[in-house]
Scaffold this active site. Structure first.
Site, PDB file in Angstrom:
ATOM      1  CG  MET A  31      -1.900  -1.180   1.177  1.00 22.68           C
ATOM      2  SD  MET A  31      -3.419  -0.876   2.065  1.00 22.68           S
ATOM      3  CE  MET A  31      -2.815  -0.595   3.704  1.00 22.68           C
ATOM      4  N   GLY A  32       2.161   1.089  -0.331  1.00 17.76           N
ATOM      5  CA  GLY A  32       3.044   2.238  -0.455  1.00 17.76           C
ATOM      6  C   GLY A  32       3.583   2.741   0.866  1.00 17.76           C
ATOM      7  CE1 TYR A  33       4.700   8.578   3.671  1.00 13.82           C
ATOM      8  CE2 TYR A  33       5.471   7.363   5.589  1.00 13.82           C
ATOM      9  CZ  TYR A  33       5.300   8.553   4.911  1.00 13.82           C
ATOM     10  OH  TYR A  33       5.738   9.731   5.474  1.00 13.82           O
ATOM     11  CG  HIS A  76       8.507   0.362   5.931  1.00 19.50           C
ATOM     12  ND1 HIS A  76       8.736  -0.996   5.970  1.00 19.50           N
ATOM     13  CD2 HIS A  76       7.181   0.520   6.161  1.00 19.50           C
ATOM     14  CE1 HIS A  76       7.605  -1.626   6.252  1.00 19.50           C
ATOM     15  NE2 HIS A  76       6.642  -0.722   6.358  1.00 19.50           N
ATOM     16  CD  GLU A  77      14.687   0.961   6.393  1.00 19.75           C
ATOM     17  OE1 GLU A  77      13.478   1.215   6.654  1.00 19.75           O
ATOM     18  OE2 GLU A  77      15.610   1.737   6.690  1.00 19.75           O
ATOM     19  N   GLY A  78      10.973  -2.814   5.436  1.00 16.51           N
ATOM     20  CA  GLY A  78      10.203  -4.061   5.398  1.00 16.51           C
ATOM     21  C   GLY A  78       9.786  -4.386   3.970  1.00 16.51           C
ATOM     22  CG  HIS A  79       6.924  -1.904   2.045  1.00 14.62           C
ATOM     23  ND1 HIS A  79       6.853  -0.763   2.800  1.00 14.62           N
ATOM     24  CD2 HIS A  79       5.694  -2.479   2.106  1.00 14.62           C
ATOM     25  CE1 HIS A  79       5.631  -0.640   3.299  1.00 14.62           C
ATOM     26  NE2 HIS A  79       4.909  -1.662   2.907  1.00 14.62           N
ATOM     27  CD  GLN A 133      -1.745  -8.966   3.592  1.00 12.91           C
ATOM     28  OE1 GLN A 133      -2.613  -8.120   3.572  1.00 12.91           O
ATOM     29  NE2 GLN A 133      -0.464  -8.678   3.431  1.00 12.91           N
ATOM     30  CE  LYS A 135      13.348  -0.642   9.579  1.00 16.31           C
ATOM     31  NZ  LYS A 135      13.681   0.774   9.668  1.00 16.31           N
TER      32      LYS A 135
HETATM   33  P1  AMP Z   1       1.529  -2.854   3.466  1.00 15.28           P
HETATM   34  O1  AMP Z   1       2.063  -1.810   2.546  1.00 15.28           O
HETATM   35  O2  AMP Z   1       1.570  -2.484   4.906  1.00 15.28           O
HETATM   36  O3  AMP Z   1       0.211  -3.427   3.019  1.00 15.28           O
HETATM   37  O4  AMP Z   1       2.539  -4.074   3.360  1.00 15.28           O
HETATM   38  C1  AMP Z   1       2.877  -4.639   2.118  1.00 15.28           C
HETATM   39  C2  AMP Z   1       3.669  -5.904   2.349  1.00 15.28           C
HETATM   40  O5  AMP Z   1       4.850  -5.570   3.092  1.00 15.28           O
HETATM   41  C3  AMP Z   1       2.894  -6.934   3.193  1.00 15.28           C
HETATM   42  O6  AMP Z   1       3.161  -8.227   2.671  1.00 15.28           O
HETATM   43  C4  AMP Z   1       3.492  -6.755   4.559  1.00 15.28           C
HETATM   44  O7  AMP Z   1       3.420  -7.918   5.353  1.00 15.28           O
HETATM   45  C5  AMP Z   1       4.931  -6.419   4.219  1.00 15.28           C
HETATM   46  N1  AMP Z   1       5.558  -5.724   5.343  1.00 15.28           N
HETATM   47  C6  AMP Z   1       5.099  -4.605   5.971  1.00 15.28           C
HETATM   48  N2  AMP Z   1       5.896  -4.298   7.024  1.00 15.28           N
HETATM   49  C7  AMP Z   1       6.862  -5.243   7.058  1.00 15.28           C
HETATM   50  C8  AMP Z   1       7.970  -5.494   7.914  1.00 15.28           C
HETATM   51  N3  AMP Z   1       8.253  -4.711   8.953  1.00 15.28           N
HETATM   52  N4  AMP Z   1       8.756  -6.564   7.653  1.00 15.28           N
HETATM   53  C9  AMP Z   1       8.479  -7.382   6.608  1.00 15.28           C
HETATM   54  N5  AMP Z   1       7.444  -7.213   5.762  1.00 15.28           N
HETATM   55  C10 AMP Z   1       6.645  -6.159   5.979  1.00 15.28           C
END
Ligand code: AMP
Length: 288
Positions: A30-32, A34-37, A153, A184
């Site tokens: 969903m954007g924004y 960070h290092e997780g993405h 999810q 993150k």
């Molecule tokens: P979101 O943009 O929050 O919908 O996340 C998009 C994808 O990034 C999803 O599969 C999340 O599980 C993954 N994601 C978000 N935060 C993290 C994180 N801290 N570490 C690993 N994956 C992440």
């Protein structure tokens, strides 16, 4: 790196790559970013010839009183991160491009969505399953990458792909954390200074649960109560849920006698944060 806004452009790009026999990885977000993405992009780059990052704040997965309007958005920032990690395309459709007038088809799931976030967010997983199915149909990836941060999810998507015979490999990637342990999340930007400090209670309470399990505790109510008690020491924290479920079907269990997921959702002020650990990941002395 290109930013594509329409399904037509995306399909043309995919056709060109397929014509050359290239493999494709998809990172739905969903954007924004960070290092997780970024860790998901890195994983996709390793496995595939081309990587598509979708950036789409999906209205369908937000409930009426949730943060759809205020969800942080910054495509320029996202493009910078995606480019630094060598993604090939950002797919960034407008809501009208994904949901044309009269849209009336949905992908829904029972059982796995009954607990945890499915209980607190009743329309959430229908929105997630529908948009991910659409993204899979548009991008037709060989592999798609999801974070364990959103553990339910990940389980739901794996199950959907199996139930509906989607020919896509789903890869789950580890949670990326700040140096002090906070997972993150794009939603961390909502936290003020005091809340940011208070948010540490999620990972700290989970680590408390991990220690109990490592010391041989298998009674879920003992572990859950210990995690809850720890969270309750933080005045800014309000528990949504603390649960232990079977990692395969997301149903609550009373004894840890199989691979399990311990998950928490906690309001820090007005911000709802989630965190978790899989028992299979902490077997060798790991912490979150
Ligand atoms: P979101 O943009 O929050 O919908 O996340 C998009 C994808 O990034 C999803 O599969 C999340 O599980 C993954 N994601 C978000 N935060 C993290 C994180 N801290 N570490 C690993 N994956 C992440």
């Amino acid at each position: 790196m290109k930013i594509l806004k329409t399904v037509k452009e995306m399909r043309e790009q995919i056709k060109e790559w397929r014509g050359k026999g290239l493999s494709i990885g998809l990172v739905p977000t969903m954007g924004y970013l960070h290092e997780g993405h970024a860790s998901l992009i890195d994983a996709s780059k390793k496995d595939n010839d081309r990587t598509v990052v979708s950036v789409f704040v999906n209205p369908m997965q937000f409930g009426p009183s949730e943060d759809l309007e205020s969800y942080p958005r910054d495509l320029r920032h996202d493009a910078k991160i995606a480019e630094e990690h060598h993604a090939d395309i950002i797919f960034n459709p407008e809501p009208e491009e994904m949901y044309s007038e009269g849209f009336s088809s949905f992908v829904d799931m029972t059982v796995l969505t009954e607990e945890l976030c499915g209980l607190s967010r009743p329309v959430h997983f229908r929105g997630v399953c529908t948009v991910v199915t659409k993204l899979f149909n548009i991008v037709q990836p060989d592999r798609a990458y999801f974070g364990k941060k959103d553990a339910q999810q990940l389980a739901v998507i794996k199950h959907m792909v199996s139930d509906l015979n989607m020919n896509i490999e789903i890869i789950g990637c580890p949670i990326v954390r700040e140096a002090d342990g906070l997972a993150k999340s794009s939603r961390n930007t909502y936290l003020n200074k005091d809340e940011r400090k208070a948010a540490l209670i999620l990972s700290q309470s989970l680590n408390h649960g991990i220690k109990l399990i490592q010391n041989g505790e298998t009674d879920c109510s003992v572990i859950i109560n210990a995690v809850k008690e720890k969270i309750q020491t933080e005045p800014l924290a309000k528990i949504d849920y603390v649960k232990i479920v079977d990692a395969a079907n997301m149903q609550q269990i009373s004894v840890i006698d199989r691979p399990a997921l311990c998950a928490v959702a906690v309001y820090i002020g007005k911000t709802r944060l989630i965190d978790n650990f899989f028992t299979e990941d902490i077997r060798n002395g790991g912490a979150v």
